[in-house]
Design a protein around this motif. Structure first.
Motif, PDB file in Angstrom:
ATOM      1  N   ILE A   1     -54.259   9.644  21.516  1.00  0.00           N
ATOM      2  CA  ILE A   1     -55.269  10.381  20.425  1.00  0.00           C
ATOM      3  C   ILE A   1     -55.197   9.552  18.938  1.00  0.00           C
ATOM      4  N   ALA A   2     -54.417   8.686  19.031  1.00  0.00           N
ATOM      5  CA  ALA A   2     -53.927   7.418  17.991  1.00  0.00           C
ATOM      6  C   ALA A   2     -55.708   6.119  18.433  1.00  0.00           C
TER       7      ALA A   2
ATOM      8  N   ILE B   1     -63.954  14.857  24.910  1.00  0.00           N
ATOM      9  CA  ILE B   1     -63.248  15.455  23.644  1.00  0.00           C
ATOM     10  C   ILE B   1     -64.384  14.939  22.674  1.00  0.00           C
ATOM     11  N   ARG B   2     -64.308  15.550  21.005  1.00  0.00           N
ATOM     12  CA  ARG B   2     -65.354  14.849  20.131  1.00  0.00           C
ATOM     13  C   ARG B   2     -64.112  14.268  19.343  1.00  0.00           C
TER      14      ARG B   2
ATOM     15  N   ARG C   1     -58.586  19.019  22.873  1.00  0.00           N
ATOM     16  CA  ARG C   1     -57.324  18.544  23.656  1.00  0.00           C
ATOM     17  C   ARG C   1     -56.456  19.732  22.458  1.00  0.00           C
ATOM     18  N   ALA C   2     -56.991  20.826  22.900  1.00  0.00           N
ATOM     19  CA  ALA C   2     -56.168  21.944  21.663  1.00  0.00           C
ATOM     20  C   ALA C   2     -54.750  22.328  22.908  1.00  0.00           C
ATOM     21  N   ASP C   3     -54.945  22.096  24.655  1.00  0.00           N
ATOM     22  CA  ASP C   3     -53.703  22.629  25.294  1.00  0.00           C
ATOM     23  C   ASP C   3     -52.674  20.986  24.748  1.00  0.00           C
ATOM     24  N   LEU C   4     -52.451  20.214  23.995  1.00  0.00           N
ATOM     25  CA  LEU C   4     -51.290  19.657  23.308  1.00  0.00           C
ATOM     26  C   LEU C   4     -51.443  20.028  22.327  1.00  0.00           C
ATOM     27  N   VAL C   5     -52.171  20.713  21.395  1.00  0.00           N
ATOM     28  CA  VAL C   5     -51.606  21.649  20.126  1.00  0.00           C
ATOM     29  C   VAL C   5     -50.505  22.197  19.814  1.00  0.00           C
TER      30      VAL C   5
ATOM     31  N   ASP D   1     -56.836  21.374  16.919  1.00  0.00           N
ATOM     32  CA  ASP D   1     -57.640  19.607  16.246  1.00  0.00           C
ATOM     33  C   ASP D   1     -56.558  19.367  16.084  1.00  0.00           C
ATOM     34  N   VAL D   2     -56.791  18.174  15.879  1.00  0.00           N
ATOM     35  CA  VAL D   2     -55.520  16.870  15.517  1.00  0.00           C
ATOM     36  C   VAL D   2     -56.257  15.604  15.396  1.00  0.00           C
TER      37      VAL D   2
END
Length: 325
Positions: free
Chosen positions: A183-184, A6-7, A205-209, A37-38
């Motif tokens: 993520i936070a 992750i970046r 982590r596009a799998d979480l979006v 993206d998040v």
């Protein structure tokens, strides 16, 4: 970028945020977002943009209006449950990074704030991103603080591995990583507390979006319901509440335990004999020279004490029933 990489980056260039400011307009010139993206934003700048800065008051003076109930007090520190369901020191009210004599309250609805920002980003860029609104919180049994998600939109806030097995074939029963909180936390590493970088982007982590148009349940889904937490009161406060036995204080102790569990606790009181009725009703008969201890223990376990009808042939001094009946 591989799934295991992750970046995270937090752009410079965001000035002082004031009431009415457009958060999307502030951040979009500073970052090049991609689908998946998040976008992470601190609750403080959300609150500032939404006019949640109160002048001429202190944290202590603002606390009552943001508190549903006090969980614990230690000297000047009050840990409270807010109307969001969050349990935080001083209800998340902040007096840092704000003009002297002012405090910043949490957003009224951080999930709604996240949804608006997500929709603005999609409408202006066509990019489908998740949004997480963060705040800083302490942890029970741990020194220090970390950032958690207080609002979220378009992002899976918790993964669930229940029903799956690990590499050794062991079943995973309750494993549920709170990924929005993770993520936070990682976003705060990039933003820092004093860097004036209230936005961060987490990529990888596009799998979480979630798909566009699906905002999900928000960070509210991570909040345990009243009474579902094992620590509804601080240690001292729990003793006081149980001894006083006020009905309004019952909910944080949780639902009534089974009669057998209550009986096991009551038998710890010297001189107490406990008899479970055998008619199928969860009622406990108590013989004791410590009615005060019996009442407090019953209250803490979700039961209430009733005085039985006088019976010259009975030694029963109290009867207990579940408080919900």
């Amino acid at each position: 970028m591989s799934p295991s990489e992750i970046r995270v980056w937090a752009p410079d260039g965001v000035g002082e945020v004031r009431a009415g400011d457009d958060l999307a307009a502030l951040v979009l010139p500073l970052v090049e977002l991609a689908d998946g993206d998040v976008l992470v934003v601190t609750s403080k700048v959300v609150s500032k943009a939404e006019g949640r800065v109160v002048s001429g008051t202190t944290r202590e003076e603002a606390l009552a209006g943001e508190t549903v109930r006090v969980v614990a007090r230690r000297g000047p520190t009050a840990i409270v449950r807010t109307r969001h369901g969050l349990t935080m020191a001083a209800a998340g009210i902040d007096a840092s990074n704000v003009e002297a004599g002012s405090v910043v309250l949490l957003p009224v609805d951080p999930d709604a704030s996240a949804r608006r920002l997500r929709a603005d980003v999609l409408g202006r860029t066509g990019r489908n991103v998740g949004v997480v609104v963060t705040d800083t919180a302490g942890r029970a049994w741990r020194e220090g603080q970390t950032d958690i998600a207080v609002g979220a939109a378009g992002v899976l806030v918790a993964e669930t591995f229940a029903g799956r097995v690990d590499a050794h074939g062991n079943p995973l029963v309750v494993t549920a990583p709170a990924v929005a909180d993770e993520i936070a936390g990682v976003a705060e590493l990039a933003s820092g507390k004093l860097g004036a970088r209230p936005f961060a982007v987490v990529r990888g982590r596009a799998d979480l979006v979630l798909p566009a148009g699906e905002d999900g349940p928000g960070a509210r889904a991570l909040v345990r319901a009243e009474g579902a937490d094992l620590f509804g009161y601080g240690a001292r406060e729990a003793v006081v509440r149980a001894v006083l036995g006020q009905p309004a204080d019952q909910a944080p102790f949780g639902t009534a335990v089974p009669a057998e569990d209550l009986a096991a606790v009551l038998r710890l009181v010297p001189g107490t004999e406990v008899v479970l009725e055998d008619d199928g009703v969860d009622v406990v008969d108590v013989r004791s020279d410590r009615p005060d201890a019996v009442a407090a223990l019953a209250f803490a376990h979700g039961w209430r004490l009733e005085s039985p009808a006088p019976d010259a042939g009975s030694a029963v001094m109290a009867r207990l029933r579940p408080a919900t009946t």
